[in-house]
Design a protein around this motif. Structure first.
Motif, PDB file in Angstrom:
ATOM      1  N   VAL A   1       5.384  23.173  25.734  1.00  0.00           N
ATOM      2  CA  VAL A   1       6.226  23.721  24.627  1.00  0.00           C
ATOM      3  C   VAL A   1       6.670  25.104  25.440  1.00  0.00           C
ATOM      4  CG1 VAL A   1       6.430  25.131  22.535  1.00  0.00           C
ATOM      5  CG2 VAL A   1       4.710  23.232  22.993  1.00  0.00           C
ATOM      6  N   THR A   2       5.508  25.527  25.777  1.00  0.00           N
ATOM      7  CA  THR A   2       6.414  26.821  26.893  1.00  0.00           C
ATOM      8  C   THR A   2       7.427  27.261  27.682  1.00  0.00           C
ATOM      9  OG1 THR A   2       4.174  27.441  26.560  1.00  0.00           O
ATOM     10  CG2 THR A   2       5.791  29.435  28.382  1.00  0.00           C
ATOM     11  N   ALA A   3       7.575  25.447  28.680  1.00  0.00           N
ATOM     12  CA  ALA A   3       8.320  25.568  29.441  1.00  0.00           C
ATOM     13  C   ALA A   3       9.899  24.932  28.814  1.00  0.00           C
ATOM     14  CB  ALA A   3       7.857  24.220  29.673  1.00  0.00           C
ATOM     15  N   ALA A   4       9.514  24.756  27.653  1.00  0.00           N
ATOM     16  CA  ALA A   4      10.820  24.358  26.293  1.00  0.00           C
ATOM     17  C   ALA A   4      11.193  25.556  26.376  1.00  0.00           C
ATOM     18  CB  ALA A   4      10.532  23.164  25.354  1.00  0.00           C
ATOM     19  N   PHE A   5      10.320  26.637  25.794  1.00  0.00           N
ATOM     20  CA  PHE A   5      10.709  27.639  25.570  1.00  0.00           C
ATOM     21  C   PHE A   5      11.518  28.568  26.472  1.00  0.00           C
ATOM     22  CE2 PHE A   5       9.407  32.751  25.689  1.00  0.00           C
ATOM     23  CZ  PHE A   5      10.334  33.216  24.898  1.00  0.00           C
ATOM     24  N   SER A   6      10.861  28.387  27.915  1.00  0.00           N
ATOM     25  CA  SER A   6      11.696  28.916  29.314  1.00  0.00           C
ATOM     26  C   SER A   6      12.955  29.050  28.971  1.00  0.00           C
ATOM     27  CB  SER A   6      11.093  28.913  30.438  1.00  0.00           C
ATOM     28  OG  SER A   6       9.448  29.286  30.201  1.00  0.00           O
TER      29      SER A   6
ATOM     30  N   GLU B   1       3.963  36.041  35.612  1.00  0.00           N
ATOM     31  CA  GLU B   1       5.611  35.610  36.389  1.00  0.00           C
ATOM     32  C   GLU B   1       6.057  34.887  35.994  1.00  0.00           C
ATOM     33  OE1 GLU B   1       6.082  37.313  40.391  1.00  0.00           O
ATOM     34  OE2 GLU B   1       4.740  39.126  39.884  1.00  0.00           O
ATOM     35  N   ILE B   2       6.869  34.948  34.947  1.00  0.00           N
ATOM     36  CA  ILE B   2       7.669  33.610  34.420  1.00  0.00           C
ATOM     37  C   ILE B   2       8.908  32.902  35.109  1.00  0.00           C
ATOM     38  CG2 ILE B   2       8.258  31.844  32.381  1.00  0.00           C
ATOM     39  CD1 ILE B   2       6.156  33.281  30.707  1.00  0.00           C
ATOM     40  N   HIS B   3       8.959  32.915  35.708  1.00  0.00           N
ATOM     41  CA  HIS B   3       9.668  31.890  36.761  1.00  0.00           C
ATOM     42  C   HIS B   3      10.866  30.780  35.661  1.00  0.00           C
ATOM     43  CE1 HIS B   3       9.029  34.988  39.427  1.00  0.00           C
ATOM     44  NE2 HIS B   3      10.240  35.373  39.900  1.00  0.00           N
TER      45      HIS B   3
ATOM     46  N   GLY C   1       0.978  41.584  19.279  1.00  0.00           N
ATOM     47  CA  GLY C   1       1.235  39.702  19.868  1.00  0.00           C
ATOM     48  C   GLY C   1       1.106  40.175  21.629  1.00  0.00           C
ATOM     49  N   SER C   2       0.787  41.666  22.464  1.00  0.00           N
ATOM     50  CA  SER C   2       0.911  42.081  23.526  1.00  0.00           C
ATOM     51  C   SER C   2       2.291  41.648  23.928  1.00  0.00           C
ATOM     52  CB  SER C   2       0.731  41.008  24.751  1.00  0.00           C
ATOM     53  OG  SER C   2      -0.756  41.681  25.268  1.00  0.00           O
ATOM     54  N   THR C   3       3.363  41.817  22.850  1.00  0.00           N
ATOM     55  CA  THR C   3       4.146  41.891  23.621  1.00  0.00           C
ATOM     56  C   THR C   3       5.102  43.620  24.277  1.00  0.00           C
ATOM     57  OG1 THR C   3       4.978  41.055  21.478  1.00  0.00           O
ATOM     58  CG2 THR C   3       7.148  42.162  22.528  1.00  0.00           C
ATOM     59  N   ILE C   4       3.741  44.382  24.528  1.00  0.00           N
ATOM     60  CA  ILE C   4       3.457  45.525  25.315  1.00  0.00           C
ATOM     61  C   ILE C   4       3.810  44.743  27.011  1.00  0.00           C
ATOM     62  CG2 ILE C   4       1.848  45.836  25.026  1.00  0.00           C
ATOM     63  CD1 ILE C   4       3.154  48.956  24.754  1.00  0.00           C
ATOM     64  N   GLY C   5       3.350  43.929  26.483  1.00  0.00           N
ATOM     65  CA  GLY C   5       3.330  43.394  28.278  1.00  0.00           C
ATOM     66  C   GLY C   5       4.984  42.910  28.737  1.00  0.00           C
ATOM     67  N   ASN C   6       5.523  42.326  27.660  1.00  0.00           N
ATOM     68  CA  ASN C   6       7.005  42.516  28.609  1.00  0.00           C
ATOM     69  C   ASN C   6       7.390  43.178  29.435  1.00  0.00           C
ATOM     70  OD1 ASN C   6       8.270  40.522  25.659  1.00  0.00           O
ATOM     71  ND2 ASN C   6       7.101  40.021  27.781  1.00  0.00           N
ATOM     72  N   PHE C   7       6.747  44.961  29.324  1.00  0.00           N
ATOM     73  CA  PHE C   7       7.252  45.943  30.190  1.00  0.00           C
ATOM     74  C   PHE C   7       6.327  46.030  31.435  1.00  0.00           C
ATOM     75  CE2 PHE C   7       8.647  47.645  25.375  1.00  0.00           C
ATOM     76  CZ  PHE C   7       9.415  47.159  25.372  1.00  0.00           C
TER      77      PHE C   7
ATOM     78  N   ALA D   1      -2.738  29.690  30.120  1.00  0.00           N
ATOM     79  CA  ALA D   1      -2.243  29.728  28.632  1.00  0.00           C
ATOM     80  C   ALA D   1      -0.276  29.645  28.829  1.00  0.00           C
ATOM     81  CB  ALA D   1      -1.973  31.151  28.083  1.00  0.00           C
ATOM     82  N   TYR D   2       0.008  29.683  29.461  1.00  0.00           N
ATOM     83  CA  TYR D   2       1.600  29.648  30.035  1.00  0.00           C
ATOM     84  C   TYR D   2       1.858  28.441  30.634  1.00  0.00           C
ATOM     85  CZ  TYR D   2       1.155  34.452  28.692  1.00  0.00           C
ATOM     86  OH  TYR D   2       0.886  35.636  27.506  1.00  0.00           O
ATOM     87  N   ASN D   3       1.076  28.189  30.988  1.00  0.00           N
ATOM     88  CA  ASN D   3       1.647  26.691  31.529  1.00  0.00           C
ATOM     89  C   ASN D   3       0.882  24.791  30.169  1.00  0.00           C
ATOM     90  OD1 ASN D   3       2.872  27.091  33.590  1.00  0.00           O
ATOM     91  ND2 ASN D   3       1.344  28.286  33.507  1.00  0.00           N
TER      92      ASN D   3
ATOM     93  N   LEU E   1      10.443  28.189  19.064  1.00  0.00           N
ATOM     94  CA  LEU E   1       9.528  27.180  19.918  1.00  0.00           C
ATOM     95  C   LEU E   1       8.241  28.457  19.951  1.00  0.00           C
ATOM     96  CD1 LEU E   1      12.466  26.127  22.361  1.00  0.00           C
ATOM     97  CD2 LEU E   1      10.688  24.616  21.634  1.00  0.00           C
ATOM     98  N   PHE E   2       8.688  30.002  20.174  1.00  0.00           N
ATOM     99  CA  PHE E   2       7.537  30.613  20.263  1.00  0.00           C
ATOM    100  C   PHE E   2       6.568  30.391  19.388  1.00  0.00           C
ATOM    101  CE2 PHE E   2       5.195  34.615  19.815  1.00  0.00           C
ATOM    102  CZ  PHE E   2       4.769  35.084  20.864  1.00  0.00           C
ATOM    103  N   ASP E   3       6.934  30.167  17.903  1.00  0.00           N
ATOM    104  CA  ASP E   3       6.166  30.102  17.348  1.00  0.00           C
ATOM    105  C   ASP E   3       4.962  29.080  17.376  1.00  0.00           C
ATOM    106  OD1 ASP E   3       6.606  32.447  15.712  1.00  0.00           O
ATOM    107  OD2 ASP E   3       8.085  30.793  14.091  1.00  0.00           O
ATOM    108  N   LEU E   4       5.478  27.914  18.068  1.00  0.00           N
ATOM    109  CA  LEU E   4       5.109  26.737  18.392  1.00  0.00           C
ATOM    110  C   LEU E   4       3.811  27.337  19.491  1.00  0.00           C
ATOM    111  CD1 LEU E   4       7.403  23.404  18.570  1.00  0.00           C
ATOM    112  CD2 LEU E   4       5.022  24.244  17.289  1.00  0.00           C
ATOM    113  N   ILE E   5       4.252  27.833  20.298  1.00  0.00           N
ATOM    114  CA  ILE E   5       3.077  28.183  21.407  1.00  0.00           C
ATOM    115  C   ILE E   5       2.425  28.435  21.278  1.00  0.00           C
ATOM    116  CG2 ILE E   5       3.093  30.512  24.073  1.00  0.00           C
ATOM    117  CD1 ILE E   5       6.114  29.799  23.880  1.00  0.00           C
ATOM    118  N   CYS E   6       2.092  29.712  20.225  1.00  0.00           N
ATOM    119  CA  CYS E   6       1.546  30.417  19.548  1.00  0.00           C
ATOM    120  C   CYS E   6       0.196  29.640  18.981  1.00  0.00           C
ATOM    121  CB  CYS E   6       1.543  31.438  17.824  1.00  0.00           C
ATOM    122  SG  CYS E   6       2.678  33.085  18.704  1.00  0.00           S
TER     123      CYS E   6
END
Ligand code: AVJ
Length: 335
Positions: A220-225, A259-261, A169-175, A213-215, A56-61
């Motif tokens: 797909v992002t909703a399905a990923f969450s 922020e994702i909830h 990928g800005s994965t550093i942004g998860n921290f 970008a997050y909606n 699903l993350f690959d699909l987000i991309c």
């Protein structure tokens, strides 16, 4: 922290070696139960990436709204030669969170003779598949696939070449920024003398663009969450009703983060094994933060972590940044 022992995979072949430091399944159960017992419910975002979550993350991309992948790919295409020149000869390219290993091919193409490629990912099947693809395409390249949580302690396989980490990928942004600084400091130690780090970082910008970008419209992002709850159902025998929760992602410019909830659509009780977890109507379960940085702020953070900041590249629309950091030789520890 004790280091996780390496397991035997029996999958090595040709120019490909597998190293398995798999975190046990039990850690997902413990994290879910602990996170759901908090006043503000939360589950760490690394658990989003099981096999289905990784797909699903690959699909987000691939979604048109998700600009980070497009922008970072443009940077690597345009500036690959320059980045390769900064990397220099004899480099062991270590990718943190390699996923499908798509972007790294742009760097490997640009590098004259890499000493090797070491993808590290927590999602085993995804990692094995991607590493096998790269090894088959590049018979001259030594590929060491490492299944591990790259933020935890494990013995990085010792193979020749200067260690150059690639963290796209800005994965550093998860921290959060403090965790990001500690994480960079940890990897600076691991990289050692002559090492360097290439970090993709999403930039602060118009909140509307970030929120889109997050909606994404396709959901797909909703399905990923929501897959996080589906994973708990599959692996822990939990009984989450997926229609009982809604994906909610929002950029907070003051905090500089998305922020994702998952928001409970109604008052409900959820069974997880012998536990029952209650959700009030509208109660939020936090699953991810995605921090954004101005280039100057990220450079300062990297310097605080002990790196020497060298340069940064942007895409033409200035949506995204790729930073080059070196291990300053006079600051290398003696371990
Ligand atoms: C993999 C952390 C970079 O924050 O943009 C994308 C994860 N979550 N859409 C991000 C994500 C929802 C992604 N990172």
């Amino acid at each position: 922290l004790p280091t996780t022992p390496e397991l035997t995979t029996g999958r090595d072949a040709g120019n490909l070696r597998f190293h398995d430091f798999a975190p046990p399944m039990e850690s997902f159960r413990a994290a879910v139960l602990e996170g759901l017992s908090r006043a503000e419910k939360a589950i760490p975002c690394r658990f989003l990436y099981d096999a289905r979550g990784s797909r699903l993350f690959d699909l987000i991309c691939e979604q048109p709204e998700y600009y980070p992948t497009l922008a970072e790919t443009r940077i690597l295409e345009r500036h690959g030669d320059d980045i390769a020149a900064w990397i220099g000869p004899d480099a062991q390219l270590i990718e943190l969170g390699s996923g499908s290993s798509v972007k790294v091919e742009l760097l490997l193409d640009a590098m004259a003779a890499p000493a090797g490629y070491m993808p590290i990912d927590i999602s085993r099947e995804h990692l094995w598949t991607a590493a096998a693809r790269i090894a088959a395409r590049r018979p001259g390249l030594a590929v060491h696939a490492v299944c591990a949580d790259y933020a935890q302690a494990f013995d990085l396989p010792r193979i020749p070449g200067r260690r150059v980490a690639f963290f796209p990928g800005s994965t550093i942004g998860n921290f959060d920024p403090t965790e990001a600084r500690n994480f960079l400091a940890l990897w600076r130690e691991r990289l050692g003398a002559g090492g360097a780090m290439i970090v993709g970082v999403d930039l602060k910008k118009d909140p509307a663009l970030i929120n889109r970008a997050y909606n994404d419209a396709a959901g797909v992002t909703a399905a990923f969450s929501l897959n996080l709850l589906a994973r708990a159902n599959r692996e822990l025998g939990a009984e989450f009703r997926l229609d009982g929760f809604a994906h909610h992602a929002h950029y907070d410019p003051a905090e500089g983060r998305v922020e994702i909830h998952l928001v409970s659509r109604r008052a409900q009780s959820v069974t997880i094994g012998d536990r029952i977890v209650r959700f009030a109507a509208g109660e939020r379960l936090h699953i991810e933060n995605s921090y954004k940085y101005d280039a100057e702020a990220f450079a300062a953070l990297a310097e605080e972590a002990g790196f020497a900041w060298r340069t940064v590249w942007f895409d033409p629309d200035r949506l995204f940044s790729v930073h080059f950091l070196s291990v300053a030789s006079d600051r290398v520890g003696t371990h």
